[in-house]
Design an enzyme around this catalytic site. Sequence first.
Site, mmCIF file in Angstrom:
data_model
loop_
_atom_site.group_PDB
_atom_site.id
_atom_site.type_symbol
_atom_site.label_atom_id
_atom_site.label_comp_id
_atom_site.label_asym_id
_atom_site.label_seq_id
_atom_site.Cartn_x
_atom_site.Cartn_y
_atom_site.Cartn_z
ATOM 1 N N HIS A 207 2.736 6.029 0.037
ATOM 2 C CA HIS A 207 3.289 5.637 -1.269
ATOM 3 C C HIS A 207 2.387 6.148 -2.381
ATOM 4 O O HIS A 207 1.287 6.648 -2.121
ATOM 5 C CB HIS A 207 3.517 4.132 -1.362
ATOM 6 C CG HIS A 207 2.272 3.289 -1.332
ATOM 7 N ND1 HIS A 207 1.386 3.278 -0.284
ATOM 8 C CD2 HIS A 207 1.780 2.389 -2.231
ATOM 9 C CE1 HIS A 207 0.414 2.421 -0.536
ATOM 10 N NE2 HIS A 207 0.619 1.878 -1.720
ATOM 11 N N HIS B 266 0.625 4.787 -4.798
ATOM 12 C CA HIS B 266 -0.488 4.080 -5.424
ATOM 13 C C HIS B 266 -1.744 4.940 -5.218
ATOM 14 O O HIS B 266 -1.951 5.523 -4.145
ATOM 15 C CB HIS B 266 -0.679 2.683 -4.817
ATOM 16 C CG HIS B 266 0.268 1.671 -5.407
ATOM 17 N ND1 HIS B 266 0.638 0.518 -4.756
ATOM 18 C CD2 HIS B 266 0.927 1.658 -6.605
ATOM 19 C CE1 HIS B 266 1.475 -0.165 -5.529
ATOM 20 N NE2 HIS B 266 1.675 0.507 -6.655
ATOM 21 N N ASP C 14 -4.828 4.650 -4.568
ATOM 22 C CA ASP C 14 -5.777 4.533 -3.442
ATOM 23 C C ASP C 14 -5.222 5.145 -2.152
ATOM 24 O O ASP C 14 -5.906 5.136 -1.130
ATOM 25 C CB ASP C 14 -6.221 3.070 -3.228
ATOM 26 C CG ASP C 14 -5.077 2.106 -3.000
ATOM 27 O OD1 ASP C 14 -3.961 2.378 -3.483
ATOM 28 O OD2 ASP C 14 -5.292 1.063 -2.340
ATOM 29 N N HIS C 15 -4.015 5.679 -2.219
ATOM 30 C CA HIS C 15 -3.430 6.330 -1.030
ATOM 31 C C HIS C 15 -3.194 7.828 -1.214
ATOM 32 O O HIS C 15 -2.878 8.508 -0.251
ATOM 33 C CB HIS C 15 -2.121 5.635 -0.636
ATOM 34 C CG HIS C 15 -2.349 4.233 -0.164
ATOM 35 N ND1 HIS C 15 -2.357 3.869 1.160
ATOM 36 C CD2 HIS C 15 -2.651 3.101 -0.857
ATOM 37 C CE1 HIS C 15 -2.632 2.584 1.270
ATOM 38 N NE2 HIS C 15 -2.813 2.094 0.059
ATOM 39 N N HIS D 95 6.775 -3.232 -0.388
ATOM 40 C CA HIS D 95 5.620 -3.202 -1.283
ATOM 41 C C HIS D 95 6.154 -3.208 -2.721
ATOM 42 O O HIS D 95 7.338 -3.430 -2.937
ATOM 43 C CB HIS D 95 4.801 -1.939 -0.956
ATOM 44 C CG HIS D 95 3.413 -1.927 -1.500
ATOM 45 N ND1 HIS D 95 2.594 -3.026 -1.521
ATOM 46 C CD2 HIS D 95 2.669 -0.906 -2.042
ATOM 47 C CE1 HIS D 95 1.429 -2.693 -2.058
ATOM 48 N NE2 HIS D 95 1.450 -1.414 -2.380
ATOM 49 N N ASP E 60 0.632 -0.429 3.217
ATOM 50 C CA ASP E 60 0.659 -1.569 2.302
ATOM 51 C C ASP E 60 2.024 -2.226 2.448
ATOM 52 O O ASP E 60 3.051 -1.587 2.195
ATOM 53 C CB ASP E 60 0.532 -1.107 0.839
ATOM 54 C CG ASP E 60 -0.884 -0.682 0.485
ATOM 55 O OD1 ASP E 60 -1.662 -0.406 1.408
ATOM 56 O OD2 ASP E 60 -1.187 -0.619 -0.722
ATOM 57 N N HIS F 193 -7.016 -1.665 5.348
ATOM 58 C CA HIS F 193 -6.805 -1.929 3.921
ATOM 59 C C HIS F 193 -7.580 -3.192 3.524
ATOM 60 O O HIS F 193 -7.042 -4.149 2.972
ATOM 61 C CB HIS F 193 -5.300 -2.084 3.634
ATOM 62 C CG HIS F 193 -4.925 -1.734 2.221
ATOM 63 N ND1 HIS F 193 -4.606 -2.691 1.275
ATOM 64 C CD2 HIS F 193 -4.807 -0.548 1.575
ATOM 65 C CE1 HIS F 193 -4.295 -2.103 0.134
ATOM 66 N NE2 HIS F 193 -4.411 -0.794 0.287
HETATM 67 ZN ZN LIG Z 1 -0.221 0.055 -2.602
#
Ligand SMILES: [Zn+2]
Length: 305
Positions: free
Chosen positions: A63, A65, A67-68, A143, A214, A272
């Site tokens: 996805h 976000h 941090d990914h 999510h 997530d 995570h």
């Molecule tokens: Zn996320």
Amino acid sequence: MIPFKVTFLGTGAGLPTLQRGVSSLVIQINREYLMIDCGEGTQIQMQRFGIKSGQINYIFISHLHGDHFFGLPGLLFTYHLFSRQKPLHIYGPENLEASLKAVMHVDWSVLSYKIFFHTINTEIPLDLLDEKDFKVSCFPLKHRIPTFGFLVEEKEPPFFKLRKEALNVWKPDVSTIRSLRLGNDFITPNGEVIPNEVFSYPKDPIRSFAYLSDTAYLPELKSVIEGVTVLCHEATYLKGEEENALSKGHSTALQAAELAKASNVKKLLLGHVSPKILDPQTLIENAISTFENTTVVFDGFSLEI
Ligand SMILES: [Zn+2]
């Protein structure tokens, strides 16, 4: 058995810290290397943990976000810097390509290699990649934005391994050996049927790895991940924080254990990990009474599946 190994490059949630990088892992399956998620700093982690970035031909992004996937523009540019020639396949949600273009300010045609973007936009499980030894599919998670989990499954090898002792006794010819490798029985010159099991070793169980980056607790995923060998499930929150977890689109360690148990998986990896959790043992304590074979991953954690 072919090599099937996962190495975690970043295991933290939200932001990189001195203890943990953000989400990324690499799966080696036979001669292929697949990357799932590519958070900020992934290139450094690859160097730290001995992953050669040039080996990777497939990247899957769960996805959008940061941090990914904030590590991906850097990695794509490094490939160009080193004059990569091999094509790269990138699978991810809608807008991944546009986001990368906005950051990198390049027309893909100037790169030394070709990128194939495969947009994931599905509300049901979907096959993404079908190779000789393995396949990869995705499925939607729950999510705050469109997010997908991934399932990497080994394929059953087409041939049986044969027992030398039996071959020495019956001395089949070359074409019969081929037939035995395919699983057929042996017929002696006087018509006696010798079952294939006399000649062949049983095939190893098929191995699989599921990754839930997530997600809020999603018990209906049982049908997708039933019986997988290794499940990596996010565990951003602790037991008792269910409400908070749900509102943020995340899960607790206990919920991860409940899904692992209901799905009859063999091993659970909790990932995570929030920077707020100072002692990862707490996550284990939350999960282990529900699902015993649980481990909390750390950067550099590696497992033969
Ligand atoms: Zn996320």
